[in-house]
Design an enzyme around this catalytic site. Structure first.
Site, PDB file in Angstrom:
ATOM      1  CB  SER A 180      -0.939   0.006   1.212  1.00  0.00           C
ATOM      2  OG  SER A 180      -1.855  -1.065   1.142  1.00  0.00           O
ATOM      3  CG  HIS A 245      -2.350   2.563   4.027  1.00  0.00           C
ATOM      4  ND1 HIS A 245      -1.926   1.623   4.947  1.00  0.00           N
ATOM      5  CD2 HIS A 245      -3.215   1.925   3.195  1.00  0.00           C
ATOM      6  CE1 HIS A 245      -2.510   0.465   4.689  1.00  0.00           C
ATOM      7  NE2 HIS A 245      -3.295   0.606   3.631  1.00  0.00           N
TER       8      HIS A 245
END
Length: 306
Positions: A180, A245
């Site tokens: 991610s 993230h």
């Protein structure tokens, strides 16, 4: 000599373009399937018509977008291997043996430097892998077709490393898995480039597609936050962190935006490029020293090695 265009060369091209036929690339007729695909990619990623025409005329598919495809295939292969060995494909991360894999970043094993990068080949489950693969293929492959493997690979890897380092600083007791960080770096850079060049981007349904992308990213981030604070399957070690993230997003809206805004131009001519590179290197050095000294100075109790 670099094959990238300088700013002065670009200005000369723009001035000369005014004397050329003003027919837009979208108005070209009689294109075969591959030509239509190249034109579609140009309108998906480039905000200026002169750049779209330049790309359409010069693209040869040699080399093909090998970086994103190779990374995606490796991620799928590792996931399938782990799924078979653990006999679990949904929420693999909850399996007691999951963290024993040598690719996972674990705070107790942070001295093993490869883990800051190889964690991208481990995913929390098929739901985690699925969204990352879709975004890598739908966003990463077209970007690589336009900007090349070197530039897109640089943004992707920078997002991956920033993600694991951000976790080691901000969520010190948690492991990290999944790609991610790199995916969010590419998608954030692409979305920011669309917003900053809204009138020039001619991709269809761009508002709807941006909304869908943001909803998907938010759902994935929400899943990661929920999993992080869900009761762990291997206490006292928590489930993997969601901070990677955010590290990817930070890379995307800085280094990534500069890369995407300067198609076929030398990055070394852009002052913002050097500013963001310096900021990134400062962060990396800070994180390295943090990992060396902070854990001891803070007397932090880390979960035992897997």
């Amino acid at each position: 000599m670099s094959n990238k265009r300088s700013n002065s060369f670009r200005q000369a091209i723009l001035q000369g373009n005014r004397r050329l036929c003003s027919k837009a690339l979208l108005e070209e007729k009689g294109l075969n399937l591959s030509q239509r695909l190249i034109r579609h990619v140009a309108y998906e990623t480039l905000p200026r018509e002169i750049d779209r025409k330049w790309y359409y005329d010069s693209y040869t598919c040699c080399p093909p977008p090998w970086f994103m495809i190779t990374v995606t295939l490796l991620e799928v292969a590792f996931f399938l291997y782990n799924g078979v060995s653990l006999d679990q494909f949904v929420l693999q991360v909850t399996h007691p043996r999951y963290l024993k894999n040598a690719l996972v970043y674990h705070p107790q094993l942070r001295a093993q430097a490869w883990r800051y990068l190889t964690y991208i080949f481990m995913h929390a489950g098929i739901e985690h892998l699925g969204l990352n693969v879709v975004l890598q293929l739908l966003v990463g492959v077209p970007l690589e077709m336009v900007h090349g493997a070197t530039r897109i690979g640089l943004v992707y890897v920078a997002g991956v490393v920033a993600g694991s380092l951000a976790v080691s600083v901000a969520d010190m007791t948690a492991p990290v898995v999944g790609s991610s960080g790199g995916v969010y770096a590419l998608v954030s850079a692409h979305l920011a480039n669309i917003v900053m060049n809204w009138s020039g981007m001619k991709c269809q349904f761009k508002l709807l597609r941006m909304a869908v992308a943001l909803v998907c990213m938010s759902m994935e981030f929400g899943r990661a936050v929920w999993l992080r604070f869900h009761p762990s399957a291997y206490p006292p070690c928590p489930h993997p962190s969601f901070v990677a993230h955010l590290g990817g997003v930070a890379v995307g809206i800085t280094l990534g935006v500069v890369v995407l805004r300067n198609y076929e131009q030398r990055l070394q001519d852009q002052s913002l490029w050097w500013i963001f590179v310096a900021m990134y290197m400062v962060f990396v050095l800070f994180a390295v020293f943090w990992n060396i000294f902070a854990y001891t100075l803070l007397d932090l109790k880390l979960p035992p090695p897997p």
